[in-house]
Design a protein around this motif. Structure first.
Motif, PDB file in Angstrom:
ATOM      1  N   THR A 357       0.837  -1.195   0.000  1.00  0.00           N
ATOM      2  CA  THR A 357       0.000   0.000   0.000  1.00  0.00           C
ATOM      3  C   THR A 357       0.872   1.244   0.000  1.00  0.00           C
ATOM      4  O   THR A 357       0.596   2.215  -0.717  1.00  0.00           O
ATOM      5  N   GLY A 358       1.928   1.205   0.804  1.00  0.00           N
ATOM      6  CA  GLY A 358       2.823   2.353   0.905  1.00  0.00           C
ATOM      7  C   GLY A 358       3.440   2.700  -0.431  1.00  0.00           C
ATOM      8  O   GLY A 358       3.451   3.859  -0.834  1.00  0.00           O
ATOM      9  N   ILE A 359       3.951   1.675  -1.124  1.00  0.00           N
ATOM     10  CA  ILE A 359       4.593   1.924  -2.417  1.00  0.00           C
ATOM     11  C   ILE A 359       3.565   2.475  -3.407  1.00  0.00           C
ATOM     12  O   ILE A 359       3.825   3.433  -4.128  1.00  0.00           O
ATOM     13  N   LEU A 360       2.364   1.904  -3.384  1.00  0.00           N
ATOM     14  CA  LEU A 360       1.309   2.392  -4.277  1.00  0.00           C
ATOM     15  C   LEU A 360       0.988   3.856  -3.984  1.00  0.00           C
ATOM     16  O   LEU A 360       0.906   4.675  -4.893  1.00  0.00           O
ATOM     17  N   LEU A 361       0.843   4.173  -2.694  1.00  0.00           N
ATOM     18  CA  LEU A 361       0.503   5.545  -2.323  1.00  0.00           C
ATOM     19  C   LEU A 361       1.594   6.514  -2.735  1.00  0.00           C
ATOM     20  O   LEU A 361       1.329   7.571  -3.294  1.00  0.00           O
ATOM     21  N   PHE A 362       2.837   6.113  -2.441  1.00  0.00           N
ATOM     22  CA  PHE A 362       3.970   6.966  -2.787  1.00  0.00           C
ATOM     23  C   PHE A 362       3.991   7.232  -4.286  1.00  0.00           C
ATOM     24  O   PHE A 362       4.104   8.371  -4.729  1.00  0.00           O
TER      25      PHE A 362
END
Lengths: 516, 311
Positions: A357-362
Motif C-alpha cells: 500500500t505504501g509503495i502504491l501511495l507513494f
C-alpha cells in the motif's frame, strides 16, 4: 594516523554499547524480545481544557479491577487540583476539582493493568448486578415495541434475539423502527447503549460496556463498545469488534450510559487514551533486589516517560539504524537516491501503511504531483511559488486519499500523514527538472532506487523486535555510531562502480597498457 | 581474478577513495568559492593570465530581467549561465536572434518570455549548488575551432584536465552527441576520448562506459587526433592551481576559433569517467605526484615533468 585514532574511538564506542547491553540484558533481565502477550499494560488517559478563572470540576470514569483485569499503580497527575474517587453504579469515577483554573490545563490518569490468567478468573466473578431501568420515552416506546415484535418473529431464543438485533444495528437504515430510535446517531457507543435499552425493554438484563483492547501499544487508542447480557449467572459479552478475541483481551473502562468525561466550568474539554505494553513490571521482581546502580538503570529507563513521548521516541531511536542502512546503500553499494535520508522517512511511513500500500501511495502521490507540476510548467512560475503550489497539491492529495480510504474502509487514516510532505514536494520538483532535461529514464531510475532503499529501511526498521530492542536498549545506537564512523573512511569501490568501470577490466586489444 | 581486484590492479580511483583520500584530505573548503562561483573564477583567471570567454554583463537582481531584451540587443549571439551552476545545468547557448525570437544552439527557438523565465529560474537558484540564490552570467559565445567539427554533433566539445598539486595528470576530450543534446556532459551521453598528456593526441574513446572507435553520430574516427594548442592548454591547467590553490582539481577548456584555448570552469570535485576514456586508473598517477612538493615549482616545470612522466 587519524584513521587509527578513529578505529580506537569506534572500538571504544562499540565496547561501551555492547557492555551496557549485555549488563542490562543478562544481569538486569531487561527483556530482549518484546512480549506482545504481556500481562502488564500501562494505560493513560489525558484530559485537556482551558480554564476561565472559575471553579472547574472534572469527572472522569476510570477502570476498576474486574474478573479479567487488575488495576494497580494508579496515578493522578494534576497541578493544584483536588482528586477524589468514588464508586457510582457500575463505574468508578475520579473527580478533579479546583477553585480557580486559568489557561490551558492538562490532567492525567495513569495506571498499570495486569491481565488475570484464566485459572484465576473465577475468583473475580462478580455477583449479578442490578440493572438500572432507563427506558424509552413515549414517542420511542411504540417503535421499540414494534421492533421487539419483529425480532421475536425471526429469532428462536434469547441468544439469537440478541444476535439479530446486533445485525440490524450494523445497518440501521434498513430498519425503520431502529432508525427512528437511534435518531440518526450512528456512533458505535450510541448503538450499543440503545441495544442494551432495547434488550432491557424486552426483559433481558443487559448493559453496554466500553473498553480498550489490550493487544498492541497504541498512542491514540479508541474505546471499543459492546454489550453484556446476564445469562446463566454470569455476564456474557456480545458485539465486540473482533469476536475471535477473548474477552480477556479487553479492559472495561466504563459500563452503561454515563459519559466518560464530564467537565463543569470549561466548554472545550478534550480527551485521549493511550495503551503501552509495560515491560518494567515484567522485570520488576528482579529489580526488587536492586542495588543503587541497578536502580539507576531502572529509573532512567525510557519506559518511565509519558506514553505519547515514548511512541515518538520509539520512532526516533530507530532512525540511526536507518541512517546506517543509507550509508551502506550509498557508500558501499552505490545506489543514488533522491534526498539523503528521505528513504528512511518513507520507510517509517511504510510501517504504518504496510509495504505494498505504501509503495502504491507513494507512486500515486508522485505521479499526480508530477502531472500537476508539468501542468504548472506552462505558466512559468517562479521557483518558490511553484514549490508552494506543488506543496498545496500534495497536501490536498493526502487529505483526499485519507478521506477515500476511510470511505472504502481501509484504515490508512493518519498513517499516510506521516509521509514527509515537504520532502515529497522537493522530490517532485527534482524529478521534474531531471525529466525536463530529457532524462525521464534517469528520473524513474532515481525514484525506483529511492523506493528500493525505503523498502530496505522498512524491512529493518519495521520489525517490531528491532524497534523494541533499540527502545529498551538505546545504548545500541552507540554501536550504530561505532559502525558509521569507520564507514566514513571507507575508500574501497562501491558495488555499482564495478559495473560502471567494467570496460577497464576487459583485457584489451593491442597497446592498451603501454602508457602510465 | 575478481572485478574488484582487477580494478584495483588498474589503480582505478573510486568515488569513496576520491572523496576520502583526495578531496576531503587535500582540498580546503575555504578555496571552494573560487571555483564554485564562475564570476570569481573569471576574475581570478584574468589575474593569473588564463584567458576566459569575455563577460558581457551580469544579471544579479530580478529587476534586471525585465530589461533583458535591451541589455542583450548589442549582441547577436551569447551564452547565459548560472554563476554557481554545476554539471552544465542551466546553460543556454543562443546563436542568433530574429524578430524577437532567439535561436538556440540545438536548433530550437525561444521567445523573450522563455529567456526571462529561464533567468528567473537561474536567479532563484534552481541550478545552483544547494539551491542558493544565484547570479546569471551573460558572456560571449565560444565559436569553436573547426578541428573537431567532424566528431561533434551540435554543441561545443571541451577538454577536461585533472590537475594534482599543479601537475596535469590526466586529460580527456568530451564530444557532444545527439543524445547529450549538444552538452559535453558524459552523464547525459556525450562521448569521451582519453588524451595523451605528453603529446595531446587522443588515445581511446568511450561512450556510456563502453569502448568505441567512431563518433556515434558522425561515424568519424575519434582516436589519433591532435588537440591544437596543447602546450598552452597544459600551461593554463597548471596555472589554474595557483589560481585556486586546490590540490585536486579539474579544469575545463574550450578551443575558440579566434582566441585559442579558453578556461570555461574549474571543478573541485571532478568526475571519474576520465579513467574510462583513458582506460587507466588515476590512482597510480596521483601517487607519483603526491608528496613531491610540486606545488613549489613553477608551472612550466610541472608541465615538463607531466609530459615526461605521463604518456
Amino acid at each position: 594516523m587519524s584513521n587509527f585514532r578513529l578505529y580506537i574511538l569506534s572500538f571504544a564506542l562499540a565496547a561501551l554499547s555492547i557492555g551496557a547491553f549485555v549488563y542490562k540484558a543478562f544481569w538486569l533481565n531487561f527483556p530482549i524480545e518484546s512480549d506482545t502477550a504481556s500481562k502488564y499494560w500501562t494505560i493513560e488517559a489525558s484530559v485537556s481544557f482551558s480554564g476561565k478563572d472559575k471553579p472547574v470540576k472534572v469527572a472522569l470514569i476510570i477502570p476498576r479491577s474486574d474478573r479479567s483485569n487488575l488495576v494497580m499503580d494508579e496515578n493522578f497527575i494534576s497541578q493544584g487540583f483536588g482528586v477524589t474517587t468514588a464508586q457510582k453504579g457500575f463505574n468508578r469515577k475520579a473527580t478533579w476539582s479546583i477553585r480557580h483554573a486559568k489557561g490551558p490545563q492538562k490532567l492525567y490518569y495513569r495506571a498499570v493493568v495486569r491481565k488475570i490468567d484464566k485459572e484465576e478468573e473465577e475468583s473475580f466473578a462478580l455477583p449479578p448486578a442490578k440493572i438500572p431501568s432507563r427506558n424509552f420515552d413515549e414517542a420511542n416506546d411504540l417503535a421499540v415495541e414494534t421492533l421487539i415484535e419483529k425480532l421475536l418473529a425471526v429469532s428462536a431464543d434469547e441468544e439469537t434475539f440478541i444476535r439479530v438485533l446486533l445485525k440490524y444495528l450494523e445497518r440501521p437504515s434498513e430498519n425503520e423502527e431502529l432508525a427512528f430510535v437511534l435518531h440518526d446517531q450512528t456512533s458505535k457507543r450510541h448503538k450499543m447503549n440503545t441495544a442494551a435499552r432495547i434488550l432491557r425493554q424486552a426483559g433481558i438484563p443487559a448493559r453496554s460496556a466500553h473498553g480498550l483492547l489490550l493487544t498492541s501499544s497504541q498512542r491514540r487508542a479508541e474505546l471499543e463498545h459492546w454489550i453484556e447480557v446476564y445469562q446463566g449467572n454470569k455476564w456474557v459479552s456480545y458485539g465486540q469488534r473482533e469476536s475471535s478475541l477473548e474477552m480477556g483481551d479487553y479492559l472495561v473502562w466504563s459500563r452503561g450510559e454515563d459519559a466518560i468525561l464530564d467537565v463543569i466550568g470549561s466548554n472545550d474539554p478534550s480527551f485521549s487514551l493511550s495503551v503501552e505494553i509495560n515491560n518494567e513490571r515484567a522485570i520488576e521482581s528482579a529489580l526488587l533486589r536492586s542495588k543503587t546502580l541497578q536502580r539507576f538503570f531502572y529509573e532512567y529507563s525510557l519506559s518511565n516517560l509519558p506514553l505519547s513521548t515514548q511512541a515518538t521516541l520509539r520512532i526516533m531511536l530507530s532512525l540511526p539504524l536507518g541512517a546506517l542502512l543509507i550509508v551502506l546503500l550509498r557508500n558501499v553499494v552505490g545506489v543514488s537516491t533522491i534526498g539523503t535520508f528521505m528513504p528512511v522517512l518513507i520507510g517509517i511511513a511504510f510501517r504504518q501503511t504496510q509495504l505494498v500500500t505504501g509503495i502504491l501511495l507513494f507512486t500515486l502521490i508522485i505521479a499526480v504531483g508530477l502531472s500537476a507540476r508539468f501542468f504548472l510548467e506552462k505558466f512559468k512560475l517562479l521557483l518558490i511559488p511553484r514549490l508552494a503550489a506543488v506543496l498545496v497539491i500534495v497536501v490536498m492529495l493526502i487529505a483526499l486519499i485519507s478521506l477515500l480510504s476511510q470511505k472504502l474502509g481501509l484504515s490508512l487514516g493518519i498513517s499516510i500523514a506521516l509521509f514527509p510532505i515537504v520532502i515529497l514536494t522537493l522530490t517532485i520538483e527534482r524529478m521534474c527538472i531531471i525529466w525536463e532535461e530529457g532524462k525521464p529514464a534517469d528520473a524513474m531510475h532515481q525514484c525506483a532506487m529511492t523506493l528500493l532503499a525505503a523498502a530496505c529501511c522498512y524491512f529493518v526498521l519495521g520489525d517490531p523486535r528491532c524497534e523494541h530492542l533499540f527502545f529498551v536498549f538505546p545504548e545500541l545506537n552507540l554501536l550504530v555510531l561505532a559502525l558509521i564512523l569507520p564507514l566514513g573512511r571507507y575508500s574501497g569501490y562501491r558495488l555499482t562502480e564495478l559495473y560502471r568501470f567494467r570496460s577497464l577490466t576487459t583485457e584489451k586489444k593491442q597497446g592498451a597498457d603501454e602508457h602510465v | 581474478m575478481s572485478t574488484y581486484s582487477k580494478l584495483k590492479a588498474k589503480s582505478l580511483l573510486g568515488l569513496n577513495k576520491r572523496n576520502a583520500d583526495y578531496i576531503l584530505r587535500f582540498n580546503n573548503r575555504r578555496d571552494y568559492p573560487k571555483v564554485d562561483n564562475k564570476i570569481l573564477t573569471k576574475r581570478l583567471a584574468r589575474a593569473f593570465g588564463i584567458p576566459t570567454p569575455p563577460l558581457y554583463f551580469l544579471i544579479e537582481a530580478p529587476g534586471q530581467i525585465r530589461s533583458f531584451a535591451q541589455s542583450v540587443a548589442p549582441y547577436s549571439d551569447f551564452v547565459i549561465k548560472p554563476a554557481r551552476g554545476s554539471g552544465g545545468e542551466g546553460i543556454l547557448v543562443i546563436t542568433g536572434s530574429k524578430a524577437g525570437r532567439f535561436r538556440r544552439a540545438n536548433g530550437s527557438s525561444m521567445t523573450v518570455q522563455d529567456l526571462q523565465s529561464h533567468l528567473h529560474n537561474v536567479l532563484s537558484g534552481l541550478f545552483s549548488l544547494g539551491g542558493l540564490p544565484d547570479t546569471a552570467i551573460v558572456e560571449r559565445r565560444v565559436i569553436f575551432d573547426e578541428v573537431f567539427k567532424d566528431i561533434t554533433f551540435s554543441g561545443v566539445p571541451d577538454i577536461r584536465i585533472i590537475v594534482f598539486f599543479g601537475v596535469p595528470v590526466m586529460a580527456m576530450l568530451r564530444l557532444p552527441t545527439a543524445m547529450s543534446g549538444g552538452k559535453a556532459n558524459l552523464h547525459q551521453g556525450a562521448a569521451a576520448a582519453g588524451v595523451s598528456i605528453a603529446t595531446g593526441t587522443t588515445l581511446h574513446a568511450s561512450w556510456f562506459g563502453e569502448d568505441i572507435e567512431e563518433h556515434p553520430d558522425t561515424g568519424e574516427v575519434i582516436t589519433g587526433r591532435q588537440i591544437p594548442h596543447w602546450e598552452h592548454l597544459l600551461d593554463y591547467a597548471a596555472r589554474a592551481y595557483e589560481l585556486c590553490k586546490l590540490p585536486y582539481l579539474g579544469a575545463d577548456f574550450v578551443i575558440d576559433r579566434d582566441h585559442g584555448p579558453l578556461l570555461l570552469e574549474l571543478n573541485a570535485r571532478p568526475g571519474l569517467q576520465i579513467q574510462i576514456a583513458n582506460r587507466i586508473g588515476l590512482g597510480a598517477r596521483l601517487k607519483t605526484v603526491e608528496g613531491k612538493k610540486f606545488e613549489l615549482a613553477p608551472p612550466a616545470e610541472r608541465v615538463r615533468y607531466a609530459r615526461e612522466t605521463f604518456s
